[in-house]
Design an enzyme around this catalytic site. Structure first.
Site, short mmCIF file in Angstrom:
data_model
loop_
_atom_site.label_atom_id
_atom_site.label_comp_id
_atom_site.label_asym_id
_atom_site.label_seq_id
_atom_site.Cartn_x
_atom_site.Cartn_y
_atom_site.Cartn_z
N GLY A 1 40.16 40.17 58.94
CA GLY A 1 40.77 40.55 60.20
C GLY A 1 42.21 40.08 60.33
O GLY A 1 43.08 40.82 60.81
N SER A 2 42.47 38.86 59.90
CA SER A 2 43.82 38.31 60.04
C SER A 2 44.83 39.14 59.26
O SER A 2 45.91 39.47 59.76
CB SER A 2 43.87 36.86 59.56
OG SER A 2 42.99 36.06 60.32
N ASN B 1 37.53 37.33 71.78
CA ASN B 1 36.64 36.51 70.97
C ASN B 1 36.11 35.29 71.70
O ASN B 1 35.10 34.72 71.29
CB ASN B 1 37.34 36.09 69.67
CG ASN B 1 38.73 35.56 69.91
OD1 ASN B 1 39.58 36.25 70.46
ND2 ASN B 1 38.98 34.33 69.51
N GLN C 1 35.88 41.74 67.13
CA GLN C 1 34.67 41.33 67.86
C GLN C 1 33.84 42.53 68.31
O GLN C 1 32.68 42.38 68.67
CB GLN C 1 35.05 40.49 69.08
CG GLN C 1 35.60 39.13 68.76
CD GLN C 1 34.54 38.17 68.24
OE1 GLN C 1 33.36 38.28 68.54
NE2 GLN C 1 34.97 37.20 67.45
N HIS D 1 32.60 39.72 58.20
CA HIS D 1 31.76 38.53 58.46
C HIS D 1 31.40 38.36 59.93
O HIS D 1 30.64 37.47 60.28
CB HIS D 1 32.42 37.27 57.89
CG HIS D 1 33.60 36.74 58.67
ND1 HIS D 1 33.48 35.69 59.56
CD2 HIS D 1 34.90 37.09 58.70
CE1 HIS D 1 34.67 35.41 60.07
NE2 HIS D 1 35.56 36.25 59.57
N THR E 1 43.48 43.41 43.08
CA THR E 1 42.19 43.92 42.59
C THR E 1 41.18 43.87 43.72
O THR E 1 41.05 42.86 44.42
CB THR E 1 41.72 43.07 41.39
OG1 THR E 1 42.74 43.15 40.39
CG2 THR E 1 40.41 43.57 40.84
N CYS F 1 39.45 28.61 65.50
CA CYS F 1 40.76 28.30 64.95
C CYS F 1 41.49 27.25 65.78
O CYS F 1 42.45 26.67 65.31
CB CYS F 1 41.61 29.56 64.88
SG CYS F 1 40.66 30.98 64.39
#
Ligand SMILES: *Cc1c(COP(=O)(O)O)cnc(C)c1O
Length: 395
Positions: free
Chosen positions: A72-73, A153, A181, A203, A239, A326
């Site tokens: 996501g970041s 979030n 989210q 995730h 990759t 975070c």
């Protein structure tokens, strides 16, 4: 002791069925997708199948509108930096966002301000929902991008995405949404909702960590963020995380196919928990009660520190959060809770619980049994609580 994992907004457990689909790509199918031999071609095929699946699941017109990222970041960074830098050449240097975005968005806007961009941070009011009217009033000739999260979030509030999308379309402004989210938890259709760019990460819906995607509507051309090889049609080098990509698609398919039933169940469970916890004196629910993610609950208990509450909950086997993973570790209250107008001392006493398919009614019973005595105990030792009670007596 009972164990309750109630921090699914931070991350979720990998679903066994998802792992099963990933397994071949972690073991026998190890070829590089860019290579010409068979084991590489099989991996390449798996990536393209996953891309097509994800495109369909979010309502995109074409698989070519899906780009895989490390999560996501990265998707947020790429969308925002990429499109802003591209549009700066056309004289656009203004960004519209909200005060309560994830740091992947807020810090990205801050970074762009150093490159000469100006950002408008919109209010989200007490209910944690941005006003479409405010977005409208903030748009100007120089606006390059509107970036507003789909669901928050920390407090789980869901934003009026389709209305904002329509407004941006009418004004010829690119609209990005951090939907990390929301994906897998609410119905999303990028086409109907006029979304130009959308970030997601596996995730948060029982997929693997380290794999996400950016949806980017045809014709929307962000500058490249990761330079290198020709992967992702030369737009994003590196990759491919083949197993991660296969897992992302499998998890999304599973999350969406089970969404309706799960949401009904989680909403009921969560509401029962909210009602139970609101019986604690001087407690409050943060964010709109109804327009929120089914599995999210965020509450404040006056007179206590969120951190000590979390430690006590951990000792009782309950994994909770004070908000954003975070920010735990720094002592400032959450920027999200401040954005909905909570005073510092109240914002400190916050607790986020977030549930998934794995949670049960018994989990809720257990939390309802554990939290009130812990809050009582912490208040008993809190000078802040003593002060609150004294003020009560004097009034
Ligand atoms: C978790 C989260 C992110 C970051 O995603 P990563 O895959 O962990 O980089 C971004 N935005 C929101 C709203 C999130 O909840």
């Amino acid at each position: 002791m009972r164990k309750v994992y109630a921090d699914n907004a931070a991350t979720t457990a990998l679903h066994p069925q998802v792992l099963e689909q990933m397994m071949p790509y972690l073991t026998t199918v190890y070829g590089n997708p860019s290579s010409l031999y068979r084991v590489g071609a099989v991996a390449k095929e798996a990536i393209e199948d996953a891309r097509a699946k994800i495109a369909t699941l979010i309502g995109a017109n074409s698989a070519n509108e899906i780009y895989f990222t490390s999560g996501g970041s990265e998707a947020d960074n790429w969308a925002i930096k990429g499109i802003c830098r591209a549009l700066k050449k056309k004289g656009k240097n203004h960004i519209i966002t909200t005060k309560f975005e994830h740091h992947a968005v807020l810090h990205t806007c801050k970074a762009l301000e150093k490159e000469g961009f100006e950002t408008t941070y919109l209010d989200v009011y007490e209910n944690g929902i941005v006003k479409v009217e405010d977005v409208k009033n903030a748009i100007k000739d120089t606006t390059a991008l509107v970036t507003i999260m789909y669901a928050n979030n920390e407090i789980g509030t869901i934003q009026p995405i389709a209305e904002i999308g329509k407004l941006c379309r009418e004004n010829n402004v690119i609209f990005h949404t951090d939907a990390v989210q929301a994906v897998g938890n609410v119905e999303i259709d990028v086409d109907k909702q006029c979304i130009d760019m959308l970030s997601l990460t596996a995730h948060k819906f029982h997929g693997p960590k380290g794999c996400g995607a950016l949806y980017c509507r045809r014709g929307v051309r962000p500058e490249i963020l990761i330079d290198g090889g020709a992967q992702e049609r030369t737009r994003r080098a590196g990759t491919e995380n083949v197993a991660g990509i296969v897992g992302l698609a499998a998890a999304l398919e599973l999350a969406i196919s089970t969404m309706k039933e799960r949401n009904e169940r989680l909403t009921k469970m969560r509401n029962r928990l909210i009602d139970g916890l609101l019986k604690i004196e001087r407690s409050r629910l943060n964010g709109d009660r109804d327009q929120r993610l089914p599995g999210n609950l965020n509450m404040c208990f006056e007179g206590i520190e969120g951190e000590s509450l979390l430690l006590k909950l951990d000792m009782a086997g309950i994994c909770a959060s004070s908000g954003s993973a975070c920010t735990s570790g720094d002592l400032d209250p959450s920027h999200v809770l401040l954005s909905i107008g909570l005073p510092h001392e109240i914002a400190h006493g916050s607790m986020r619980l977030s549930f998934s398919d794995e949670n049960t009614e018994e989990d809720i019973d257990y939390i309802l049994e554990q939290v009130p005595p812990i809050v009582d105990y912490l208040r008993m030792m809190s000078p802040l609580w003593e002060k609150i009670k004294e003020e009560e007596r004097n009034n």
